[in-house]
Enzyme design. Structure first.
Site, mmCIF file in Angstrom:
data_model
loop_
_atom_site.group_PDB
_atom_site.id
_atom_site.type_symbol
_atom_site.label_atom_id
_atom_site.label_comp_id
_atom_site.label_asym_id
_atom_site.label_seq_id
_atom_site.Cartn_x
_atom_site.Cartn_y
_atom_site.Cartn_z
ATOM 1 N N LYS A 281 -6.927 -5.934 -17.425
ATOM 2 C CA LYS A 281 -5.533 -6.066 -17.319
ATOM 3 C C LYS A 281 -4.978 -6.753 -18.747
ATOM 4 O O LYS A 281 -5.408 -7.536 -19.335
ATOM 5 C CB LYS A 281 -4.588 -6.810 -16.323
ATOM 6 C CG LYS A 281 -3.407 -6.373 -15.936
ATOM 7 C CD LYS A 281 -3.601 -5.300 -15.039
ATOM 8 C CE LYS A 281 -2.301 -4.719 -14.490
ATOM 9 N NZ LYS A 281 -2.626 -3.876 -13.351
ATOM 10 N N GLY B 64 11.299 -1.796 -1.869
ATOM 11 C CA GLY B 64 11.299 -1.284 -3.282
ATOM 12 C C GLY B 64 11.029 0.073 -3.407
ATOM 13 O O GLY B 64 10.401 0.700 -2.619
ATOM 14 N N GLY C 37 10.575 2.096 -6.224
ATOM 15 C CA GLY C 37 10.341 2.528 -7.597
ATOM 16 C C GLY C 37 9.261 3.502 -7.166
ATOM 17 O O GLY C 37 9.079 4.374 -6.388
ATOM 18 N N ASN C 38 8.198 3.730 -8.253
ATOM 19 C CA ASN C 38 7.391 4.665 -8.195
ATOM 20 C C ASN C 38 6.387 4.776 -6.914
ATOM 21 O O ASN C 38 6.373 5.769 -6.235
ATOM 22 C CB ASN C 38 6.285 4.682 -9.597
ATOM 23 C CG ASN C 38 5.107 5.606 -9.565
ATOM 24 O OD1 ASN C 38 4.229 5.411 -8.785
ATOM 25 N ND2 ASN C 38 5.219 6.631 -10.212
ATOM 26 N N TYR D 286 8.715 4.860 -3.664
ATOM 27 C CA TYR D 286 9.242 6.123 -3.263
ATOM 28 C C TYR D 286 8.255 7.051 -2.749
ATOM 29 O O TYR D 286 8.486 7.806 -1.680
ATOM 30 C CB TYR D 286 10.223 6.721 -4.417
ATOM 31 C CG TYR D 286 10.412 7.969 -4.229
ATOM 32 C CD1 TYR D 286 11.615 8.390 -3.331
ATOM 33 C CD2 TYR D 286 9.603 9.271 -4.822
ATOM 34 C CE1 TYR D 286 11.663 9.794 -3.064
ATOM 35 C CE2 TYR D 286 9.903 10.417 -4.697
ATOM 36 C CZ TYR D 286 11.175 10.822 -3.509
ATOM 37 O OH TYR D 286 11.088 12.075 -3.261
HETATM 38 P P1 NAD Z 1 8.457 0.304 -10.415
HETATM 39 O O1 NAD Z 1 9.256 -0.681 -11.405
HETATM 40 O O2 NAD Z 1 8.453 1.678 -10.578
HETATM 41 O O3 NAD Z 1 9.386 0.032 -9.065
HETATM 42 C C1 NAD Z 1 9.683 -1.559 -8.434
HETATM 43 C C2 NAD Z 1 10.735 -1.167 -7.444
HETATM 44 O O4 NAD Z 1 10.709 -2.549 -6.852
HETATM 45 C C3 NAD Z 1 11.979 -0.796 -7.971
HETATM 46 O O5 NAD Z 1 12.665 -0.057 -6.924
HETATM 47 C C4 NAD Z 1 12.873 -2.086 -8.105
HETATM 48 O O6 NAD Z 1 14.334 -1.808 -7.914
HETATM 49 C C5 NAD Z 1 12.281 -2.962 -6.913
HETATM 50 N N1 NAD Z 1 12.434 -4.283 -6.972
HETATM 51 C C6 NAD Z 1 12.677 -5.046 -8.188
HETATM 52 N N2 NAD Z 1 12.987 -6.415 -7.722
HETATM 53 C C7 NAD Z 1 13.049 -6.303 -6.317
HETATM 54 C C8 NAD Z 1 13.501 -7.176 -5.387
HETATM 55 N N3 NAD Z 1 13.554 -8.650 -6.082
HETATM 56 N N4 NAD Z 1 13.400 -6.811 -4.088
HETATM 57 C C9 NAD Z 1 13.224 -5.733 -3.758
HETATM 58 N N5 NAD Z 1 12.843 -4.637 -4.725
HETATM 59 C C10 NAD Z 1 12.964 -4.961 -5.926
HETATM 60 O O7 NAD Z 1 7.110 -0.529 -10.069
HETATM 61 P P2 NAD Z 1 5.850 0.367 -9.392
HETATM 62 O O8 NAD Z 1 5.235 1.044 -10.033
HETATM 63 O O9 NAD Z 1 6.389 1.182 -8.034
HETATM 64 O O10 NAD Z 1 5.057 -1.059 -8.838
HETATM 65 C C11 NAD Z 1 5.375 -1.575 -7.487
HETATM 66 C C12 NAD Z 1 4.186 -2.604 -7.237
HETATM 67 O O11 NAD Z 1 3.002 -1.963 -7.097
HETATM 68 C C13 NAD Z 1 3.788 -3.663 -8.284
HETATM 69 O O12 NAD Z 1 3.557 -5.033 -7.762
HETATM 70 C C14 NAD Z 1 2.617 -2.939 -8.979
HETATM 71 O O13 NAD Z 1 1.812 -3.983 -9.524
HETATM 72 C C15 NAD Z 1 2.007 -2.208 -7.737
HETATM 73 N N6 NAD Z 1 1.081 -1.104 -8.079
HETATM 74 C C16 NAD Z 1 1.575 -0.336 -8.885
HETATM 75 C C17 NAD Z 1 0.623 0.899 -9.170
HETATM 76 C C18 NAD Z 1 1.059 2.080 -9.763
HETATM 77 O O14 NAD Z 1 0.630 3.301 -9.649
HETATM 78 N N7 NAD Z 1 2.523 2.270 -10.194
HETATM 79 C C19 NAD Z 1 -0.560 0.889 -8.588
HETATM 80 C C20 NAD Z 1 -0.895 -0.403 -7.903
HETATM 81 C C21 NAD Z 1 -0.126 -1.627 -7.577
#
Ligand code: NAD
Length: 415
Positions: free
Chosen positions: A106, A218, A220-221, A224
């Site tokens: 990482k 959440g 986010g990516n 959703y």
């Molecule tokens: P992102 O930034 O696209 O989305 C994060 C979401 O969390 C947003 O909707 C944001 O508004 C919301 N958020 C932020 N603070 C918050 C709070 N206090 N309470 C509730 N919601 C809150 O990030 P992502 O890529 O969707 O990643 C989300 C999680 O998934 C992270 O822990 C990341 O490490 C993990 N993850 C992501 C991937 C990937 O492919 N993107 C893969 C494995 C794990």
């Protein structure tokens, strides 16, 4: 370090728990407990106003006995070496659970990317590549996006790496835009993969999708695409949230596409028609069948774990449950699908992207999703088998499975 303790120490506790059942060789355990390499760099570059600024950055390479190191690059003000070490460790275990030939790594830069201009973000990315390039490469260590980074940043990364190396090298980074070698399906992979695993578990628990209510923290990516995939599978999404708060619909299921459209127009999910505004804390304690933390780490703690009403927790965020909370959930017989299994769809499609780049191929979305489905289903079945064999919960079973695979690779390499 977070207020709930060191993330890396928490990760090691999960390993220790699994090793109670395995009793692997102490020398091998010692190797797994320590990252193989910890790199720290100060990045110096000129901001738009002409002033030089310095940013602290890291890359932790945890283990490469099963294949090249693999792991994302995070841009966030709270990045710390402790967090990067934990995330690198989890990547080794995640790749081992879904049985893809990668180790774990990482990277992170302490920066708030929202406060940089596009030109500054590009400069920062290129400055990082200028330091990290001797340690990465398609057969060495393959970075990817994480919180605060995206395909555009991966494009700059690839461009700078190829410039320094003097040759185009698409397999050196994943999560790229599709036009320059990215994979179909990477964007939806984590959420879709999590939905597949949940579907398998609900079949086993004999829960009927259209009677199974789900709350997702959440949008986010990951959140959703999980919501959208679960909705398409017939599950009933009743609560969604973002950083500003959460919405709950008591009577009617939510349509994730419509909620996202509303969020894009208004900046938040709050105020969506026929929903009640609640807090993110309230969302975690709703009377639903399935709770999906898909935002941040350390959301389920010893304070709220006794109040959680869901029967199943699908951990799509990394590290959303503290070890103390985990014990409470286990005593309360709440099934937790652990992060290293639930969110492994992302790295699995990153592996497909790497394979496509090495073979100079481009797979269709259907092919990618079919292969992802196969991988996630097999991983769930294997973890389920271990859970029964050792009479443990899914988290410990996933760690037993991954530790076994990593330990075996270390042993064979050392012979
Ligand atoms: P992102 O930034 O696209 O989305 C994060 C979401 O969390 C947003 O909707 C944001 O508004 C919301 N958020 C932020 N603070 C918050 C709070 N206090 N309470 C509730 N919601 C809150 O990030 P992502 O890529 O969707 O990643 C989300 C999680 O998934 C992270 O822990 C990341 O490490 C993990 N993850 C992501 C991937 C990937 O492919 N993107 C893969 C494995 C794990």
């Amino acid at each position: 370090m977070s207020k709930v303790g060191s993330a890396f120490q928490n990760a090691l506790k999960q390993l220790d728990l699994a090793n109670n059942y395995l009793k692997i060789d102490q020398a091998i355990l010692k190797i797994i407990r320590k990252p193989q390499k910890t790199l720290k760099f100060l990045l110096k570059f000129k901001m738009d106003n002409g002033k030089i600024r310095i940013f602290r950055s890291y890359r932790v390479q945890h283990d490469n006995s099963r294949g090249p190191y693999k792991g994302g690059l995070r841009f966030h003000p709270n990045v710390s070496l402790d967090e990067v070490k934990a995330l690198a460790f989890w990547m080794s275990f995640k790749c081992a659970v879904v049985d893809i030939p990668f180790g774990g790594a990482k990277g992170g830069i302490i920066v708030n990317p929202k406060k940089l201009s596009l030109a500054e973000l590009e400069g920062l990315t290129r400055a990082y590549v200028g330091k990290i390039y001797p340690y990465i490469g398609p057969k060495k260590d393959i970075p990817a996006p994480d919180v605060g980074t995206n395909p555009q940043i991966m494009k700059w990364f690839l461009d700078e790496y190829s410039r320094i190396r003097g040759k185009l090298s698409p397999a050196s980074i994943t999560g790229k835009p599709i036009e320059i070698g990215g994979s179909e399906g990477r964007e939806i992979a984590t959420g879709f993969g999590g939905a597949i695993v949940l579907k398998e578990l609900t079949k086993k628990l004999k829960l009927i999708p259209d009677k199974t209510t789900i709350a997702i923290q959440g949008l986010g990516n990951v959140g959703y695409h999980a919501a959208s995939s679960l909705d398409k599978m017939g599950f009933k999404i009743v609560a969604l949230s973002d950083s500003k708060g959460a919405i709950f619909s008591q009577d009617k299921k939510l349509n994730p596409e419509e909620v996202l459209k509303y969020k894009k127009q208004t900046g938040s999910v709050l105020g969506f028609a026929q929903t009640k505004k609640i807090s993110n804390q309230d969302l975690l304690e709703l009377p639903v069948d399935v709770l999906v933390p898909a935002a941040l780490e350390n959301q389920i703690t010893k304070e709220n774990a006794p109040k959680i009403k869901a029967k199943v927790i699908l951990e799509l965020a990394n590290g959303p449950t503290t070890p103390e909370a985990d014990q409470i959930l286990a005593q309360r017989k709440i099934e937790v699908i652990p992060d290293i299994l639930a969110n492994a769809g992302g790295v699995t499609v990153s592996y497909f992207e790497w394979l496509q780049n090495l073979k100079n191929e481009h797979w269709t979305l259907n092919r990618v999703l079919e292969k992802l489905k196969e991988k996630m289903t097999k991983a769930f079945e294997e973890v389920d088998c271990f859970a029964q064999e050792y009479q443990v919960n899914y988290r410990t079973a996933a760690y037993i499975l991954a530790t076994k695979r990593i330990a075996e690779a270390i042993k064979i390499r050392g012979e």
